[in-house]
Design a protein around this motif. Sequence first.
Motif, short mmCIF file in Angstrom:
data_model
loop_
_atom_site.label_atom_id
_atom_site.label_comp_id
_atom_site.label_asym_id
_atom_site.label_seq_id
_atom_site.Cartn_x
_atom_site.Cartn_y
_atom_site.Cartn_z
N CYS A 27 0.75 -1.07 0.27
CA CYS A 27 -0.07 -0.42 0.22
C CYS A 27 0.76 1.34 0.39
O CYS A 27 0.38 2.32 -0.15
CB CYS A 27 -1.28 0.54 1.20
SG CYS A 27 -2.21 -1.33 1.20
N LYS A 36 -0.60 -6.48 -11.06
CA LYS A 36 -1.60 -7.23 -10.84
C LYS A 36 -1.68 -8.33 -11.41
O LYS A 36 -0.32 -9.24 -11.73
CB LYS A 36 -2.23 -6.27 -12.81
CG LYS A 36 -2.61 -4.89 -12.87
CD LYS A 36 -3.14 -4.28 -12.48
CE LYS A 36 -3.84 -2.33 -12.00
NZ LYS A 36 -4.31 -1.83 -11.24
N ILE A 37 -2.56 -8.98 -10.27
CA ILE A 37 -2.61 -10.14 -10.68
C ILE A 37 -3.92 -11.16 -10.77
O ILE A 37 -4.63 -10.57 -10.84
CB ILE A 37 -2.56 -10.75 -8.97
CG1 ILE A 37 -1.58 -10.12 -8.49
CG2 ILE A 37 -2.50 -12.49 -8.84
CD1 ILE A 37 -1.63 -10.46 -7.11
N ILE A 40 -7.93 -9.35 -10.52
CA ILE A 40 -7.96 -8.91 -9.60
C ILE A 40 -8.08 -7.96 -9.48
O ILE A 40 -7.30 -7.11 -10.17
CB ILE A 40 -7.22 -9.59 -8.46
CG1 ILE A 40 -7.19 -11.09 -7.74
CG2 ILE A 40 -7.60 -8.97 -7.39
CD1 ILE A 40 -6.48 -11.84 -7.55
N ASP A 42 -9.17 -4.20 -7.51
CA ASP A 42 -8.25 -2.66 -6.21
C ASP A 42 -9.00 -3.16 -5.10
O ASP A 42 -8.47 -3.83 -3.76
CB ASP A 42 -9.13 -1.86 -6.27
CG ASP A 42 -8.18 -0.59 -5.64
OD1 ASP A 42 -7.06 -1.32 -5.20
OD2 ASP A 42 -8.90 -0.04 -4.87
N THR A 44 -11.12 -6.33 -4.83
CA THR A 44 -10.95 -7.64 -4.35
C THR A 44 -9.75 -7.97 -3.75
O THR A 44 -9.18 -8.64 -2.36
CB THR A 44 -11.46 -7.88 -6.08
OG1 THR A 44 -12.60 -8.05 -5.98
CG2 THR A 44 -10.96 -9.90 -5.47
N SER A 45 -8.91 -6.64 -4.11
CA SER A 45 -7.44 -7.05 -3.29
C SER A 45 -7.67 -6.46 -1.93
O SER A 45 -6.49 -6.92 -0.94
CB SER A 45 -6.46 -6.87 -4.22
OG SER A 45 -6.45 -5.07 -4.72
N HIS A 46 -8.17 -5.30 -1.48
CA HIS A 46 -8.53 -5.32 -0.24
C HIS A 46 -9.21 -6.35 0.42
O HIS A 46 -8.63 -6.92 1.43
CB HIS A 46 -8.92 -3.33 -0.23
CG HIS A 46 -8.17 -2.89 -0.63
ND1 HIS A 46 -7.42 -1.67 0.35
CD2 HIS A 46 -8.03 -1.87 -2.06
CE1 HIS A 46 -7.01 -1.19 -0.13
NE2 HIS A 46 -7.39 -0.61 -1.81
N ILE A 48 -9.14 -9.59 0.53
CA ILE A 48 -7.94 -10.47 0.39
C ILE A 48 -6.53 -10.78 1.85
O ILE A 48 -6.32 -10.76 2.48
CB ILE A 48 -7.52 -11.02 -0.86
CG1 ILE A 48 -8.22 -11.56 -1.93
CG2 ILE A 48 -6.18 -11.62 -0.83
CD1 ILE A 48 -8.11 -11.72 -3.34
N ALA A 49 -6.55 -8.47 1.37
CA ALA A 49 -5.55 -8.03 2.27
C ALA A 49 -6.07 -8.55 3.50
O ALA A 49 -5.01 -8.65 4.84
CB ALA A 49 -4.87 -6.73 1.44
#
Length: 125
Positions: A27, A36-37, A40, A42, A44-46, A48-49
């Motif tokens: 972050c 970029k994975i 996924i 932004d 969705t990454s939050h 997961i994180a």
Amino acid sequence: MSVSFIQSLLKSKLPAIAWTIIIFVLCTIPSKEVAKIGSINDKTSHLIAFGGFVFFWLFHTNRIGLMLLLGCFYGILIEFWQSILPETFHREFDWLDAVADSIGCLLGYFIYLIFNYLSKKISDN
């Protein structure tokens, strides 16, 4: 890999500390540097994180409410941190990211419950 090995690994603080640091680093670095994975997005990454944040830290406390609050607070703190980063980092405060972080915290709690339930079932057999 046995269930007891995974549980003992999770009970060490290393995964929780590492995950917390990884969130901060990802972050903080300029957004153009973050790979970029797949597809996924932004938010969705939050999810997961911060789901991982709560999941890993719950192995060290039974204070669920406190961990959920700390996860939400950490997400908001990260957003404030991003708002003071240099403009060239292309980071800014985003309330929707903080909301995604908070929802991720709740998901992490439910995944923790499911993990413990399944671990117990496997261990009992």
